[in-house]
Design a protein around this motif. Structure first.
Motif, mmCIF file in Angstrom:
data_model
loop_
_atom_site.group_PDB
_atom_site.id
_atom_site.type_symbol
_atom_site.label_atom_id
_atom_site.label_comp_id
_atom_site.label_asym_id
_atom_site.label_seq_id
_atom_site.Cartn_x
_atom_site.Cartn_y
_atom_site.Cartn_z
ATOM 1 N N GLU A 192 -39.892 75.730 11.789
ATOM 2 C CA GLU A 192 -40.150 74.603 12.704
ATOM 3 C C GLU A 192 -38.844 73.884 13.040
ATOM 4 O O GLU A 192 -38.594 73.524 14.177
ATOM 5 C CB GLU A 192 -41.135 73.598 12.088
ATOM 6 C CG GLU A 192 -42.593 73.951 12.297
ATOM 7 C CD GLU A 192 -43.154 74.823 11.184
ATOM 8 O OE1 GLU A 192 -42.352 75.232 10.302
ATOM 9 O OE2 GLU A 192 -44.361 75.090 11.200
ATOM 10 N N ASN A 204 -36.854 76.029 15.411
ATOM 11 C CA ASN A 204 -37.432 76.007 16.760
ATOM 12 C C ASN A 204 -37.033 74.753 17.530
ATOM 13 O O ASN A 204 -36.729 74.806 18.711
ATOM 14 C CB ASN A 204 -38.962 76.086 16.690
ATOM 15 C CG ASN A 204 -39.429 77.478 16.319
ATOM 16 O OD1 ASN A 204 -38.676 78.444 16.441
ATOM 17 N ND2 ASN A 204 -40.660 77.583 15.853
ATOM 18 N N LEU A 205 -37.042 73.624 16.828
ATOM 19 C CA LEU A 205 -36.689 72.368 17.505
ATOM 20 C C LEU A 205 -35.192 72.287 17.781
ATOM 21 O O LEU A 205 -34.767 71.911 18.871
ATOM 22 C CB LEU A 205 -37.133 71.168 16.650
ATOM 23 C CG LEU A 205 -38.643 70.954 16.535
ATOM 24 C CD1 LEU A 205 -38.955 69.890 15.494
ATOM 25 C CD2 LEU A 205 -39.243 70.556 17.873
ATOM 26 N N LYS A 250 -33.685 74.388 20.710
ATOM 27 C CA LYS A 250 -33.864 73.808 22.037
ATOM 28 C C LYS A 250 -33.024 72.553 22.219
ATOM 29 O O LYS A 250 -32.562 72.249 23.309
ATOM 30 C CB LYS A 250 -35.342 73.442 22.233
ATOM 31 C CG LYS A 250 -36.114 74.527 22.940
ATOM 32 C CD LYS A 250 -37.522 74.059 23.245
ATOM 33 C CE LYS A 250 -38.524 74.977 22.586
ATOM 34 N NZ LYS A 250 -39.818 74.396 22.328
ATOM 35 N N GLU A 251 -32.856 71.806 21.152
ATOM 36 C CA GLU A 251 -32.273 70.465 21.264
ATOM 37 C C GLU A 251 -31.331 70.224 20.079
ATOM 38 O O GLU A 251 -31.664 69.524 19.135
ATOM 39 C CB GLU A 251 -33.434 69.464 21.217
ATOM 40 C CG GLU A 251 -33.240 68.214 22.004
ATOM 41 C CD GLU A 251 -33.374 68.413 23.492
ATOM 42 O OE1 GLU A 251 -32.450 68.019 24.185
ATOM 43 O OE2 GLU A 251 -34.387 68.978 23.957
ATOM 44 N N GLN A 278 -28.904 68.441 19.498
ATOM 45 C CA GLN A 278 -28.410 67.103 19.164
ATOM 46 C C GLN A 278 -29.381 66.264 18.336
ATOM 47 O O GLN A 278 -29.053 65.149 17.961
ATOM 48 C CB GLN A 278 -28.079 66.306 20.435
ATOM 49 C CG GLN A 278 -26.749 66.666 21.047
ATOM 50 C CD GLN A 278 -26.957 67.573 22.254
ATOM 51 O OE1 GLN A 278 -27.985 68.249 22.349
ATOM 52 N NE2 GLN A 278 -26.005 67.594 23.163
ATOM 53 N N LEU A 279 -30.555 66.787 18.085
ATOM 54 C CA LEU A 279 -31.522 65.995 17.325
ATOM 55 C C LEU A 279 -30.949 65.599 15.966
ATOM 56 O O LEU A 279 -30.393 66.431 15.251
ATOM 57 C CB LEU A 279 -32.815 66.798 17.117
ATOM 58 C CG LEU A 279 -33.699 66.976 18.345
ATOM 59 C CD1 LEU A 279 -34.820 67.968 18.040
ATOM 60 C CD2 LEU A 279 -34.285 65.647 18.785
ATOM 61 N N THR A 280 -31.106 64.335 15.636
ATOM 62 C CA THR A 280 -30.630 63.875 14.327
ATOM 63 C C THR A 280 -31.681 64.206 13.266
ATOM 64 O O THR A 280 -32.843 64.498 13.594
ATOM 65 C CB THR A 280 -30.419 62.357 14.334
ATOM 66 O OG1 THR A 280 -31.693 61.739 14.562
ATOM 67 C CG2 THR A 280 -29.452 61.924 15.417
ATOM 68 N N ALA A 334 -33.084 62.132 11.376
ATOM 69 C CA ALA A 334 -34.147 61.125 11.451
ATOM 70 C C ALA A 334 -35.152 61.501 12.544
ATOM 71 O O ALA A 334 -36.365 61.377 12.349
ATOM 72 C CB ALA A 334 -33.551 59.750 11.740
ATOM 73 N N GLU A 335 -34.640 61.985 13.662
ATOM 74 C CA GLU A 335 -35.536 62.370 14.756
ATOM 75 C C GLU A 335 -36.366 63.593 14.377
ATOM 76 O O GLU A 335 -37.570 63.655 14.636
ATOM 77 C CB GLU A 335 -34.722 62.640 16.030
ATOM 78 C CG GLU A 335 -34.179 61.356 16.646
ATOM 79 C CD GLU A 335 -33.068 61.582 17.659
ATOM 80 O OE1 GLU A 335 -32.754 60.636 18.389
ATOM 81 O OE2 GLU A 335 -32.492 62.694 17.715
ATOM 82 N N ALA A 369 -39.136 62.541 12.126
ATOM 83 C CA ALA A 369 -40.262 61.930 12.846
ATOM 84 C C ALA A 369 -41.113 62.996 13.521
ATOM 85 O O ALA A 369 -42.342 62.957 13.472
ATOM 86 C CB ALA A 369 -39.733 60.948 13.891
ATOM 87 N N MET A 370 -40.464 63.976 14.122
ATOM 88 C CA MET A 370 -41.195 64.994 14.865
ATOM 89 C C MET A 370 -42.004 65.906 13.969
ATOM 90 O O MET A 370 -43.024 66.442 14.382
ATOM 91 C CB MET A 370 -40.219 65.828 15.701
ATOM 92 C CG MET A 370 -39.577 65.022 16.813
ATOM 93 S SD MET A 370 -38.169 65.855 17.526
ATOM 94 C CE MET A 370 -38.974 66.904 18.711
ATOM 95 N N LEU A 371 -41.512 66.116 12.751
ATOM 96 C CA LEU A 371 -42.187 67.056 11.863
ATOM 97 C C LEU A 371 -43.079 66.360 10.848
ATOM 98 O O LEU A 371 -43.803 66.999 10.107
ATOM 99 C CB LEU A 371 -41.146 67.911 11.135
ATOM 100 C CG LEU A 371 -40.329 68.834 12.055
ATOM 101 C CD1 LEU A 371 -39.108 69.362 11.330
ATOM 102 C CD2 LEU A 371 -41.188 69.982 12.549
ATOM 103 N N LYS A 382 -31.138 77.915 33.364
ATOM 104 C CA LYS A 382 -30.850 78.351 34.723
ATOM 105 C C LYS A 382 -29.553 77.720 35.202
ATOM 106 O O LYS A 382 -29.275 76.564 34.926
ATOM 107 C CB LYS A 382 -32.002 77.978 35.654
ATOM 108 C CG LYS A 382 -33.222 78.849 35.452
ATOM 109 C CD LYS A 382 -34.275 78.484 36.482
ATOM 110 C CE LYS A 382 -35.608 79.117 36.099
ATOM 111 N NZ LYS A 382 -36.733 78.315 36.574
#
Lengths: 160, 392
Positions: free
Chosen positions: A4, A7-8, A11-12, A14-16, A18-19, A22-24, A146
């Motif tokens: 997980e 996967n995050l 795509k992204e 730069q996610l910290t 902490a972020e 929160a998402m997981l 793209k």
């Protein structure tokens, strides 16, 4: 959870922590530990910016080169692949099924740079049997992004 | 000169246009607006579903279908409702109508059940179409205020208090736009308890049924004991399969009601778009994985944005459905309208004032998370700056 996180982050990037936490729905400490482990395992190998240099008139020359090689006994394709990967002009390198063995993308400032790379560095390698160089004329999509998408959202500002 | 105000139907003239229209027209003219305002998925329709529509075109399927919709599709819809939500007993020949979006089905159901003077109970905050449609039928919309303390669920007591001898219908809009609230089985049981033994019909708008989180599956009131006979389910393909532009929905209900709706549908519409119907068959047969993947993505965004708002000091209850969060903005000292207008002008972020969804939405804003994480992140940052300026 490792899957997980990957996967995050794929795509992204730069996610910290902490972020991600929160998402997981897990603690920040847990994320930090997992990410550290993923790095230690060599799963996370780095990140790069995807750019379209065309738009600032600073295009580089990229070629996709198909290479046929004679595999070394015992070492198979790895020895020659590692050797080619050492060249700083090489952007990517894959072992392929089908009509050739290795696929390489090479970037230089001019056609000449790339041609010289093939002639002077690649072809002389003992195991290299033949090469076929395809110059890339235009990138449309790289690593899922793209290259000429205006990025505008056709959904408008608001719908209820 | 024709005075059109004398010609145009009085009721539609009295229906007030969506109050936020004006300020979103302004937003549309501004550059670099970053919006969290749309109620539709950012995903494109999965390719195999598009492919099915293209194939139907290539095969020359360009004519009307039967008024009720392709039989095969109706069969799939009934099977789907049993498979996913445990609602059994629909006969696909008589109990299912394929409509132009869920919206048409709502319109049909209301028009076919409501006589002038009938009262229709509408829990609010909720989607904006119920009240005008009821009004156009000559019915009397009766809003029921739901509250954040109950996660915007309708409670049995609230329902009981709103019922009069004139009550004809209850609209049950869950999972809810704009709050993201859901009703679990036990909450539906409470509603059923109040309705058993009455003739009150339920219009259950389940368009967001596939979008529930936290391991909770959508519960349909039609599966609750004694409710099947009084429930018209309305749903569609827009939200679950990212098919908003295909305009395809459906209604499931007692055959007498569906027959009336089909009669009206036949005169007004003929049949829903043919190629959309072929796409929908494919969606129901092979779309479960797509739904699951999109749900996973929404869920990560949902957690991200709820966390974001709570950190900004805008209390946000955890919504377990749809793709909206409904944070409370009272701590800013502004009304919903002021908040949205100022935020738009000063930070170029567009969100929807909660009172657009009923008076009791005042003090809240609706924020959609049908956007990429980086987009949401930027918007949250701007909202944070805005709040700092409000305090300063």
């Amino acid at each position: 959870m490792k899957k997980e996180i990957i996967n995050l982050l794929e795509k992204e990037p730069q996610l910290t922590n902490a972020e991600l936490a929160a998402m997981l729905g897990i603690s920040e400490e847990e994320v930090a530990a997992q990410v550290a482990e993923l790095k230690k395992m060599g799963v996370i190998r780095g990140q790069k910016l995807i750019v379209n240099r065309e738009l600032i008139g600073d295009s580089k020359i990229t070629a996709l080169i198909e290479i046929k090689v004679t595999p070394k006994s015992k070492l198979g394709f790895d020895a020659i692949a590692h050797q080619i990967a050492e060249f700083e002009e090489v952007q990517s390198l894959y072992l392929m099924s089908g009509g050739f063995d290795l696929a390489v993308t090479v970037t230089g400032n001019t056609f000449h740079d790339v041609a010289m790379f093939v002639a002077k560095r690649l072809s002389p390698l003992e195991s290299v049997v033949s090469t076929a160089t395809h110059f890339i004329l235009r990138p449309y999509k790289e690593l899922g992004i793209k290259m000429n998408d205006s990025g505008t959202d056709d959904r408008g500002i608001v719908s209820l | 000169m024709i005075d059109y105000s004398k010609l145009i139907n009085k009721t539609i003239q009295s229906v007030k246009p969506s109050g936020i229209r004006k300020y979103f027209d302004i937003a549309a003219e501004m550059d670099d607006v970053i919006s969290l305002g749309v109620g539709e998925p950012d995903f494109k329709t999965p390719w195999h579903i598009r492919e099915a529509a293209i194939q139907s075109l290539n095969e020359g399927k360009t004519r009307y279908t039967s008024n009720s919709g392709i039989l095969e599709l109706r069969d799939e819809i009934c099977k789907y409702y049993e498979r996913r939500f445990g609602v059994k007993g629909y006969n696909y020949r008589t109990d299912c109508l394929v409509s132009v979006g869920g919206s048409e089905a709502i319109d049909l159901a209301v028009r076919c059940l409501i006589n002038p003077g009938d009262e229709v109970l509408i829990p609010e905050p909720s989607f904006v179409c119920y009240t005008p449609i009821v009004a156009m039928s000559g019915g009397v919309p009766v809003p029921i205020r739901t509250v954040v303390e109950n996660d915007f669920r309708l409670t049995g007591d609230e329902l009981r208090a709103a019922i009069t001898p004139k009550t004809k219908m209850l609209i049950l809009p869950y999972p809810n736009n704009p709050t993201g609230g859901i009703m679990r089985k036990e909450h539906l049981e409470e509603i059923a308890e109040v309705l058993r033994g009455t003739d009150i019909m339920i219009l259950s708008d389940e368009i967001y049924a596939e979008l529930t989180y936290g391991g909770i599956s959508h519960a349909s009131i039609a599966a609750v004991d004694g409710m099947f006979e009084r429930t018209v389910i309305v749903s569609g393909f827009s939200k679950a399969y990212s098919m908003t532009g295909w305009r395809l929905g459906y209604a499931l209900g007692p055959k007498e009601v569906i027959a009336a709706m089909t009669k009206l549908h036949q005169y007004a519409i003929m049949s829903a778009p043919t190629n959309s119907q072929y796409a929908a068959i494919e969606a129901l047969r092979n779309g479960d994985d797509d739904v699951r993947d999109m749900l996973k993505e929404y869920d990560a965004r949902r957690r991200f944005i709820v966390d974001g708002f709570n950190k900004l000091g805008l209390a946000c209850f955890e919504p377990n459905g749809a793709f909206y969060v409904f944070p409370c903005i009272q701590s800013s000292g502004l009304t919903s309208d002021e908040f949205c207008e100022k935020l738009l002008y000063s930070k170029k972020v567009a969100v929807v004032p909660g009172n657009a969804f009923g008076e009791c939405g005042e003090g809240f804003i609706r924020v959609s998370y049908c956007y990429s994480i980086s987009h949401i992140k930027e918007a949250l940052k701007r909202i944070g700056d805005f709040l700092d300026e409000c305090k300063g």
